[in-house]
Motif scaffolding. Structure first.
Motif, short mmCIF file in Angstrom:
data_model
loop_
_atom_site.label_atom_id
_atom_site.label_comp_id
_atom_site.label_asym_id
_atom_site.label_seq_id
_atom_site.Cartn_x
_atom_site.Cartn_y
_atom_site.Cartn_z
N GLN A 51 -57.85 -17.79 -64.52
CA GLN A 51 -57.37 -17.64 -63.15
C GLN A 51 -58.43 -18.06 -62.15
O GLN A 51 -58.13 -18.71 -61.14
N ALA A 52 -59.68 -17.68 -62.42
CA ALA A 52 -60.77 -18.01 -61.49
C ALA A 52 -60.97 -19.52 -61.36
O ALA A 52 -61.31 -20.02 -60.29
N LEU A 53 -60.73 -20.23 -62.46
CA LEU A 53 -60.97 -21.67 -62.46
C LEU A 53 -59.69 -22.49 -62.25
O LEU A 53 -59.75 -23.72 -62.20
N GLY A 54 -58.55 -21.79 -62.16
CA GLY A 54 -57.31 -22.50 -61.87
C GLY A 54 -56.75 -23.29 -63.02
O GLY A 54 -56.12 -24.34 -62.81
N VAL A 55 -56.97 -22.83 -64.26
CA VAL A 55 -56.42 -23.51 -65.43
C VAL A 55 -55.71 -22.48 -66.30
O VAL A 55 -55.70 -21.29 -65.99
N THR A 56 -55.11 -22.93 -67.40
CA THR A 56 -54.42 -22.00 -68.29
C THR A 56 -55.40 -21.33 -69.25
O THR A 56 -56.49 -21.84 -69.50
N ARG A 57 -54.96 -20.22 -69.81
CA ARG A 57 -55.80 -19.52 -70.76
C ARG A 57 -56.07 -20.36 -72.01
O ARG A 57 -57.16 -20.31 -72.58
N ASN A 58 -55.07 -21.16 -72.42
CA ASN A 58 -55.26 -21.99 -73.61
C ASN A 58 -56.38 -23.01 -73.39
O ASN A 58 -57.15 -23.31 -74.30
N VAL A 59 -56.45 -23.57 -72.18
CA VAL A 59 -57.52 -24.52 -71.86
C VAL A 59 -58.88 -23.83 -71.98
O VAL A 59 -59.82 -24.36 -72.58
N ILE A 60 -58.98 -22.63 -71.38
CA ILE A 60 -60.24 -21.89 -71.43
C ILE A 60 -60.59 -21.50 -72.85
O ILE A 60 -61.75 -21.63 -73.28
N ARG A 61 -59.58 -21.04 -73.59
CA ARG A 61 -59.85 -20.60 -74.97
C ARG A 61 -60.39 -21.76 -75.81
O ARG A 61 -61.35 -21.60 -76.56
N THR A 62 -59.77 -22.93 -75.67
CA THR A 62 -60.24 -24.11 -76.41
C THR A 62 -61.67 -24.46 -76.03
O THR A 62 -62.51 -24.75 -76.89
N TYR A 63 -61.97 -24.41 -74.74
CA TYR A 63 -63.31 -24.76 -74.28
C TYR A 63 -64.33 -23.76 -74.79
O TYR A 63 -65.41 -24.14 -75.27
N LEU A 64 -64.00 -22.47 -74.72
CA LEU A 64 -64.93 -21.43 -75.17
C LEU A 64 -65.20 -21.55 -76.67
O LEU A 64 -66.33 -21.35 -77.13
N LYS A 65 -64.17 -21.88 -77.44
CA LYS A 65 -64.34 -22.05 -78.88
C LYS A 65 -65.23 -23.25 -79.17
O LYS A 65 -66.15 -23.17 -80.00
N ASN A 66 -64.99 -24.35 -78.47
CA ASN A 66 -65.81 -25.55 -78.68
C ASN A 66 -67.26 -25.33 -78.26
O ASN A 66 -68.19 -25.92 -78.84
N ALA A 67 -67.45 -24.47 -77.26
CA ALA A 67 -68.80 -24.19 -76.78
C ALA A 67 -69.49 -23.11 -77.60
O ALA A 67 -70.67 -22.81 -77.37
N GLY A 68 -68.77 -22.54 -78.56
CA GLY A 68 -69.34 -21.49 -79.40
C GLY A 68 -69.47 -20.14 -78.71
O GLY A 68 -70.20 -19.27 -79.19
N LEU A 69 -68.72 -19.95 -77.61
CA LEU A 69 -68.81 -18.68 -76.88
C LEU A 69 -67.89 -17.62 -77.45
O LEU A 69 -68.05 -16.44 -77.16
N ILE A 70 -66.87 -18.04 -78.21
CA ILE A 70 -66.02 -17.10 -78.93
C ILE A 70 -65.84 -17.64 -80.33
O ILE A 70 -66.04 -18.82 -80.60
N GLY A 71 -65.44 -16.77 -81.23
CA GLY A 71 -65.27 -17.19 -82.62
C GLY A 71 -63.95 -17.89 -82.85
O GLY A 71 -63.07 -17.91 -81.99
N GLU A 72 -63.83 -18.47 -84.01
CA GLU A 72 -62.58 -19.13 -84.39
C GLU A 72 -61.56 -18.06 -84.63
O GLU A 72 -60.44 -18.14 -84.59
#
Length: 345
Positions: free
Chosen positions: A324-345
């Motif tokens: 919400q803060a960045l104006g995108v969907t949760r799926n977009v954020i989730r994919t980015y966080l996973k690729n950046a290693g900030l959350i697990g698979e």
């Protein structure tokens, strides 16, 4: 751009369950897929936030299918306790459990020949997920306390407001059921991501509720339209409908003003930036300009990475609030966080 308006009449439906209004290009892009899949018997998964019109789409699919003259049964899977939902879905025989004084068909049998809409299917306990998978595979249901199956001819449409793929990865939802339900997926965007739908929907509800309240010519003032258009609508279409209904009741004249909407003003929702913060923003701009001049490699990717990491930290690592803060969907954020290693698979 003209609005695409599709109307269909079904008795005893709410206003929003009788009319589609697609004006935004992102909404219109989904319409051909709905039209292509509706006449088939394919199982459909409708995804989207609460209030985006998932049941509306399910009813429209049913009306455009060869089952239109047969039952449409809508069941909210989150409305029943874990001990009751099996009996509700599959039925029971007399004496199957304490209080089962008579045999009763479940919702699958009630929808036989027609369409069963399972809303919030992600709320099903895992023990029921196994049984639902078997019903879909075998096309038959066994009532609680019975030994003989009942054959079914039911088209299933499921809906969820949660990320089922993430639930599968977390072991909360069966992968085989996920694929069985999602033969066709219809993703409904939140209202804030299809802004061109907001005012046409508001005007539609104005017409309906204005006529009901005896003010068929009631309209939004320019300031009220501006407020409606820029409000983020966290409750989506359902919230918009309720706000318009209330406004038509309390507005004293033929025009709805911002104060009749009960929404926060745009100014109150815009962050107030202090002089020191303005200096900071100027500093950021100057820094970006300097980096561009220096030919900094992969600058955009690095700035996006910084923005996501800062937002993720500032929201307490909450994926929905980060999106919400960045104006995108949760799926977009989730994919980015996973690729950046900030959350697990």
């Amino acid at each position: 751009m003209r609005d695409t308006i599709l109307k269909f009449e079904v008795s005893a439906l709410a206003i929003r369950a009788r009319t589609f209004i697609f004006s935004d290009p992102r909404s219109k892009a989904l319409l051909p897929l709905i039209e292509r899949t509706a006449p088939s018997n394919a199982t459909i998964m409708i995804t989207g936030e609460t209030g985006t019109g998932k049941e509306l789409v399910a009813r429209y699919v049913h009306q455009q299918s060869g089952r239109a003259d047969r039952p449409f049964v809508a069941v909210n899977c989150g409305a029943f306790s874990e001990t009751l939902i099996e009996s509700e879905l599959f039925g029971h025989e007399r004496g199957a459990f304490t209080g089962a004084h008579n045999a009763r068909e479940g919702w699958f049998e009630a929808a036989n020949g027609g369409t069963l809409f399972l809303d919030e299917v992600g709320d099903l306990p895992q023990s029921l997920q196994v049984k639902l998978l078997r019903v879909l595979q075998e096309r038959e249901v066994v009532r609680l306390g019975a030994r003989r199956p009942v054959s079914l001819d039911v088209r299933l449409i499921a809906a969820t407001n949660v990320d089922l793929r993430a639930a599968v990865e977390e072991g909360k939802f069966r992968e085989d059921l996920f694929y069985r339900l999602g033969v066709v997926t219809l993703p409904l965007l939140p209202l804030r991501e299809r802004p061109a739908d907001i005012l046409p929907l508001a005007r539609h509800f104005l017409g309906v509720y204005g006529e009901r309240s005896g003010s068929p010519a009631i309209e939004l003032s320019p300031d009220a339209e501006d407020l409606v258009f820029h409000y983020p609508w966290p409750g989506n279409i359902r919230e918009l409908e309720n706000v318009i209904q209330r406004a038509t009741l309390i507005a004293p004249g033929k025009q709805i003003e911002p104060e009749h909407l009960g929404l926060p003003s745009r100014a109150s929702r815009e962050p107030q930036i202090s002089a020191r913060e303005t200096e900071g923003l100027d500093g950021v701009r100057a820094m970006i300009s300097k980096l561009i001049a220096c030919g900094e490699p992969e600058l955009l990717d690095r700035l996006i990475d910084l923005a996501v990491r800062e937002a993720f930290a500032a929201t307490g690592e909450n994926q929905v609030r980060t999106a919400q803060a960045l104006g995108v969907t949760r799926n977009v954020i989730r994919t980015y966080l996973k690729n950046a290693g900030l959350i697990g698979e």
